[in-house]
Design a protein around this motif. Sequence first.
Motif, PDB file in Angstrom:
ATOM      1  N   GLN A  46      -9.075  17.892  -2.924  1.00 57.81           N
ATOM      2  CA  GLN A  46     -10.437  18.425  -2.834  1.00 57.81           C
ATOM      3  C   GLN A  46     -11.198  18.392  -4.162  1.00 57.81           C
ATOM      4  O   GLN A  46     -12.308  18.914  -4.240  1.00 57.81           O
ATOM      5  CB  GLN A  46     -10.397  19.867  -2.309  1.00 57.81           C
ATOM      6  N   SER A  49     -14.680  16.863  -3.743  1.00 55.05           N
ATOM      7  CA  SER A  49     -15.560  17.758  -2.986  1.00 55.05           C
ATOM      8  C   SER A  49     -15.999  18.933  -3.849  1.00 55.05           C
ATOM      9  O   SER A  49     -17.158  19.351  -3.801  1.00 55.05           O
ATOM     10  CB  SER A  49     -14.852  18.278  -1.741  1.00 55.05           C
ATOM     11  N   PHE A  50     -15.061  19.473  -4.630  1.00 57.20           N
ATOM     12  CA  PHE A  50     -15.409  20.583  -5.519  1.00 57.20           C
ATOM     13  C   PHE A  50     -16.460  20.145  -6.536  1.00 57.20           C
ATOM     14  O   PHE A  50     -17.420  20.876  -6.807  1.00 57.20           O
ATOM     15  CB  PHE A  50     -14.166  21.114  -6.232  1.00 57.20           C
ATOM     16  N   ASN A  52     -18.735  17.793  -6.269  1.00 56.84           N
ATOM     17  CA  ASN A  52     -20.027  17.719  -5.578  1.00 56.84           C
ATOM     18  C   ASN A  52     -20.590  19.103  -5.309  1.00 56.84           C
ATOM     19  O   ASN A  52     -21.765  19.359  -5.563  1.00 56.84           O
ATOM     20  CB  ASN A  52     -19.866  16.993  -4.237  1.00 56.84           C
ATOM     21  N   HIS A  53     -19.748  19.964  -4.753  1.00 55.14           N
ATOM     22  CA  HIS A  53     -20.227  21.289  -4.374  1.00 55.14           C
ATOM     23  C   HIS A  53     -20.752  22.050  -5.591  1.00 55.14           C
ATOM     24  O   HIS A  53     -21.825  22.650  -5.529  1.00 55.14           O
ATOM     25  CB  HIS A  53     -19.140  22.114  -3.687  1.00 55.14           C
ATOM     26  N   LEU A  54     -20.004  22.036  -6.678  1.00 54.56           N
ATOM     27  CA  LEU A  54     -20.419  22.762  -7.874  1.00 54.56           C
ATOM     28  C   LEU A  54     -21.763  22.239  -8.390  1.00 54.56           C
ATOM     29  O   LEU A  54     -22.657  23.029  -8.718  1.00 54.56           O
ATOM     30  CB  LEU A  54     -19.346  22.668  -8.964  1.00 54.56           C
ATOM     31  N   ILE A  56     -24.175  20.527  -6.748  1.00 55.80           N
ATOM     32  CA  ILE A  56     -25.272  20.810  -5.812  1.00 55.80           C
ATOM     33  C   ILE A  56     -25.599  22.302  -5.808  1.00 55.80           C
ATOM     34  O   ILE A  56     -26.772  22.697  -5.787  1.00 55.80           O
ATOM     35  CB  ILE A  56     -24.914  20.304  -4.396  1.00 55.80           C
ATOM     36  N   ALA A  57     -24.562  23.144  -5.850  1.00 56.12           N
ATOM     37  CA  ALA A  57     -24.797  24.599  -5.889  1.00 56.12           C
ATOM     38  C   ALA A  57     -25.553  24.982  -7.156  1.00 56.12           C
ATOM     39  O   ALA A  57     -26.517  25.754  -7.107  1.00 56.12           O
ATOM     40  CB  ALA A  57     -23.466  25.349  -5.811  1.00 56.12           C
ATOM     41  N   GLU A 107     -22.979  31.717  -2.915  1.00 53.03           N
ATOM     42  CA  GLU A 107     -22.656  30.591  -3.807  1.00 53.03           C
ATOM     43  C   GLU A 107     -21.363  30.854  -4.581  1.00 53.03           C
ATOM     44  O   GLU A 107     -20.506  29.973  -4.686  1.00 53.03           O
ATOM     45  CB  GLU A 107     -23.811  30.320  -4.780  1.00 53.03           C
ATOM     46  N   PHE A 110     -18.270  30.522  -2.278  1.00 53.35           N
ATOM     47  CA  PHE A 110     -17.823  29.165  -1.993  1.00 53.35           C
ATOM     48  C   PHE A 110     -17.035  28.578  -3.168  1.00 53.35           C
ATOM     49  O   PHE A 110     -16.033  27.890  -2.967  1.00 53.35           O
ATOM     50  CB  PHE A 110     -18.997  28.256  -1.625  1.00 53.35           C
ATOM     51  N   VAL A 111     -17.452  28.850  -4.392  1.00 53.12           N
ATOM     52  CA  VAL A 111     -16.695  28.383  -5.553  1.00 53.12           C
ATOM     53  C   VAL A 111     -15.331  29.077  -5.578  1.00 53.12           C
ATOM     54  O   VAL A 111     -14.304  28.453  -5.877  1.00 53.12           O
ATOM     55  CB  VAL A 111     -17.478  28.611  -6.870  1.00 53.12           C
ATOM     56  N   TYR A 114     -12.844  27.310  -3.400  1.00 54.37           N
ATOM     57  CA  TYR A 114     -12.260  26.137  -4.046  1.00 54.37           C
ATOM     58  C   TYR A 114     -11.214  26.540  -5.080  1.00 54.37           C
ATOM     59  O   TYR A 114     -10.124  25.955  -5.134  1.00 54.37           O
ATOM     60  CB  TYR A 114     -13.344  25.276  -4.715  1.00 54.37           C
TER      61      TYR A 114
END
Length: 121
Positions: A46, A49-50, A52-54, A56-57, A107, A110-111, A114
Amino acid sequence: MLTEEMQERLSLLRDSSQIDKRTYDLVTSELNRLIEYEIIDLEHEQIGSFTNHLAIAAERINKQQPLESTTSEIEDVIHGNPVLYKESESVLEHCLYNEKAAGTRAEIGFVTLYLCMFTQS
């Protein structure tokens, strides 16, 4: 040092104007800090994905458009991992350039999810 996948994902987000260059720089720096302190696992499936998520967040938060609602699953993660929640709050703070921006429970949660995945590997 970021993996090739992490670098590619961040570059794509920056080059496609999905994240600001300031967000790119801060997220890159924060990911390198997390790697240095062995908080994230570069071998984890992951990690992309992490990344990207970090990014974008952080961009959403910098634009003062953060996610506001959580799910029961995220709430369970938050309640079960207060230390990682605090770490996640710090991670997001390090990725912000807008002085008026602040991470929300959603937010940060979600972090936290991960970071939990990385510690359970």
